[in-house]
Design an enzyme around this catalytic site. Structure first.
Site, PDB file in Angstrom:
ATOM      1  N   GLU A 220       0.732  -1.250   0.523  1.00  0.00           N
ATOM      2  CA  GLU A 220      -0.171  -0.368  -0.173  1.00  0.00           C
ATOM      3  C   GLU A 220       0.632   1.005  -0.140  1.00  0.00           C
ATOM      4  OE1 GLU A 220      -2.087  -3.317   1.168  1.00  0.00           O
ATOM      5  OE2 GLU A 220      -0.418  -2.531   1.603  1.00  0.00           O
TER       6      GLU A 220
ATOM      7  N   HIS B 241     -10.727  -5.781   7.512  1.00  0.00           N
ATOM      8  CA  HIS B 241     -11.220  -5.285   6.007  1.00  0.00           C
ATOM      9  C   HIS B 241     -12.302  -4.531   6.238  1.00  0.00           C
ATOM     10  CE1 HIS B 241      -8.891  -8.839   5.532  1.00  0.00           C
ATOM     11  NE2 HIS B 241      -9.342  -8.680   4.167  1.00  0.00           N
TER      12      HIS B 241
END
Length: 326
Positions: free
Chosen positions: A60, A129
């Site tokens: 990321e 998540h």
């Protein structure tokens, strides 16, 4: 017009902007051939080619770091973080680089980039998540934070975000991706960033919300009105930064009661900022203390108990009852 759900509206916004401007580039983990975990980018690589829609490593920090460099050099990157809970790996790139580029360079450079990320519960995902982390970025000057709750808003807000000269964090509620469809224009249009939507008007109570809880709030408000005969106004902020303060204050001055509903944890959440603004600007209009219905101050729970953690209709109804009891 076409009937679209929220994820289809996101896909269509990307298509429209990529056709309009060849500087728009889409990238992230599995966004190419697979079309992303939720198929939000499905078909875009086939249409626009691998140079404009491509997969990245599972990193990321490099995804956002690359986006900052691309944006500074004249491209319009749209980077996907697969789930918002993975954003911690890129906090430096997003909050210390993208958000500060205009300030740091005295306006010589800007970062016209969008970071898309799904978030929120109700779909039985594991830890990290589902986290709703908008509060982290409310406290990061230089970023805009957009959280749509409908297909129409999703397309219009995403197009506006791509055209914005500064970085925008575009958060997409997973629970609403395929929850319902509505008519969405097939051509390009924008929804103003920083302009709230009055979902329904009312006279006795204001509920301020955004993102995933909006449909639940509207349903609970309509049910309560039918049973009790009260009139409830529901405001969807749409964007957390910038926040439509005028819409909040105008409504609270009219109704005299305010409830704030969001999925993120309670302490330090965006709801606390809304509450502070009401106290600063509309304190003497209040007929009762402000009520917040939120997630709890814990990590996002395991799927088996998440229904009681998020602001479900029962918790929203309890908040309405509490507020009207004063």
């Amino acid at each position: 017009m076409a009937m679209m759900n929220l994820v289809e509206a996101v896909n269509d916004a990307l298509r429209v902007e990529m056709e309009r401007d060849n500087r728009v580039i889409v990238f992230g983990e599995d966004v190419g051939k697979n079309g992303g975990v939720f198929r939000a980018t499905e078909g875009l690589q086939a249409k626009f080619g691998e140079e404009r829609v491509f997969d990245t490593p599972l990193a990321e920090s490099s995804i956002i770091g690359a986006a900052v460099g691309m944006a500074a050099r004249g491209l319009c990157p749209v980077a996907e973080i697969q789930f918002l809970g993975f954003i911690y790996e890129a906090m430096d790139q997003l909050a210390a680089q993208a958000a500060r580029l205009r300030f740091r360079t005295a306006g010589r450079f800007t970062a016209p980039m969008v970071v898309r990320a799904p978030y929120g519960g109700g779909v039985r995902t594991p830890e990290l998540h589902s986290d709703s982390l908008e509060g982290l970025f409310l406290h990061s000057p230089g970023l805009k934070v957009v959280m749509p709750s409908s297909p129409y808003d999703a397309k219009g807000l995403l197009i506006a975000a791509i055209r914005d000269p500064d970085p925008v964090l575009f958060l997409e509620p997973m629970k609403l991706y395929r929850a319902f469809k509505e008519e969405v224009p097939e051509e390009a249009y924008t929804v103003e960033i920083g302009k709230a939507n009055v979902v329904k008007t009312g006279e006795d109570l204001t509920i301020i919300t955004w993102g995933a809880p909006v449909p639940s709030v509207k349903k609970a408000a309509e049910s309560w009105e039918e049973k009790e005969g009260v009139s409830i106004e529901v405001i969807d902020l749409r964007t957390i930064v910038p926040m439509d303060v005028d819409a909040i204050i105008t409504s609270v001055e009219k109704t005299g009661r305010a409830m704030i509903v969001h999925e993120a944890v309670k302490s330090g959440g965006a709801g606390a900022e809304v509450s502070a603004l009401i106290n600063e600007k509309a304190l003497f209009s209040l007929e009762a203390p402000i009520v917040r219905v939120t997630g709890f101050d814990t990590p996002y729970p395991v799927p088996s108990v998440e229904d009681g953690w998020i602001p479900n209709p029962d918790r929203i109804a309890a908040g309405i009852k509490q507020l009207l009891s004063y």
